[in-house]
Design a protein around this motif. Sequence first.
Motif, mmCIF file in Angstrom:
data_model
loop_
_atom_site.group_PDB
_atom_site.id
_atom_site.type_symbol
_atom_site.label_atom_id
_atom_site.label_comp_id
_atom_site.label_asym_id
_atom_site.label_seq_id
_atom_site.Cartn_x
_atom_site.Cartn_y
_atom_site.Cartn_z
ATOM 1 N N TYR A 54 1.052 6.634 7.533
ATOM 2 C CA TYR A 54 -0.375 6.216 7.728
ATOM 3 C C TYR A 54 -0.310 5.819 9.312
ATOM 4 O O TYR A 54 0.522 5.279 9.763
ATOM 5 N N TYR B 22 6.598 7.998 9.408
ATOM 6 C CA TYR B 22 5.348 7.317 9.064
ATOM 7 C C TYR B 22 4.440 8.215 8.321
ATOM 8 O O TYR B 22 4.048 9.314 8.592
ATOM 9 N N ARG C 131 9.199 -5.029 6.518
ATOM 10 C CA ARG C 131 7.989 -5.877 5.509
ATOM 11 C C ARG C 131 7.927 -7.449 5.646
ATOM 12 O O ARG C 131 7.053 -8.052 5.635
ATOM 13 N N TRP D 275 3.703 -4.470 1.347
ATOM 14 C CA TRP D 275 4.519 -3.302 1.120
ATOM 15 C C TRP D 275 4.964 -2.527 1.997
ATOM 16 O O TRP D 275 5.873 -1.671 1.793
ATOM 17 N N TYR D 276 4.386 -2.471 3.093
ATOM 18 C CA TYR D 276 4.609 -1.764 4.510
ATOM 19 C C TYR D 276 5.324 -2.113 5.629
ATOM 20 O O TYR D 276 5.402 -3.285 6.032
ATOM 21 N N THR D 277 6.422 -1.222 6.035
ATOM 22 C CA THR D 277 6.909 -1.420 7.243
ATOM 23 C C THR D 277 5.904 -0.806 8.230
ATOM 24 O O THR D 277 5.064 0.192 8.045
ATOM 25 N N MET D 278 5.988 -1.523 9.491
ATOM 26 C CA MET D 278 5.043 -1.068 10.314
ATOM 27 C C MET D 278 5.606 -0.908 11.788
ATOM 28 O O MET D 278 6.556 -1.294 12.002
ATOM 29 N N ALA E 253 2.238 2.969 9.504
ATOM 30 C CA ALA E 253 2.697 2.320 8.266
ATOM 31 C C ALA E 253 3.297 3.135 7.269
ATOM 32 O O ALA E 253 2.997 4.464 7.160
ATOM 33 N N ILE E 254 4.455 2.676 6.599
ATOM 34 C CA ILE E 254 5.040 3.565 5.608
ATOM 35 C C ILE E 254 5.648 2.484 4.483
ATOM 36 O O ILE E 254 6.102 1.379 5.006
ATOM 37 N N GLU E 255 5.350 2.903 3.438
ATOM 38 C CA GLU E 255 5.979 2.011 2.385
ATOM 39 C C GLU E 255 7.311 2.077 2.469
ATOM 40 O O GLU E 255 8.077 2.847 2.560
#
Length: 125
Positions: free
Chosen positions: A114, A112, A52, A30-33, A97-99
């Motif tokens: 997280y 971001y 993702r 689910w996350y762009t890193m 991380a961000i959705e």
Amino acid sequence: VQLVESGGGLVQAGDSLRLSCTASGSSFDWYTMGWFRQAPGEEREFVATISRNSDSTAYSDSVKGRFTVSRNNRKSMVSLQMNGLKPEDTAVYYCAAIEGVLRDTATQVSQYKYWGQGTQVTVSS
């Protein structure tokens, strides 16, 4: 999602390191890193990001051509391969991380949600 970085250390200029970030708690795909770094007395700065599905990546100009970001969604892991390290790469490196939308990348700290606790990378000359 919880993020834990590993792989930092003390190396000499020209050496390589591979940082890893393991995620837990939510579906990793689910996350762009992103990877960021912060040197003493400096603001946190963007290093690299990956979408993702790994279709899109982006790098800061200072690391382009030397660093490579990758991810393994089955292992819930994102990595940063750092080659040709320079003393100016010395910093604490953070995974974030961000959705995200499927092919999006994100280069700003403010995007971001997280963050990991960071891992120290020190490059001696």
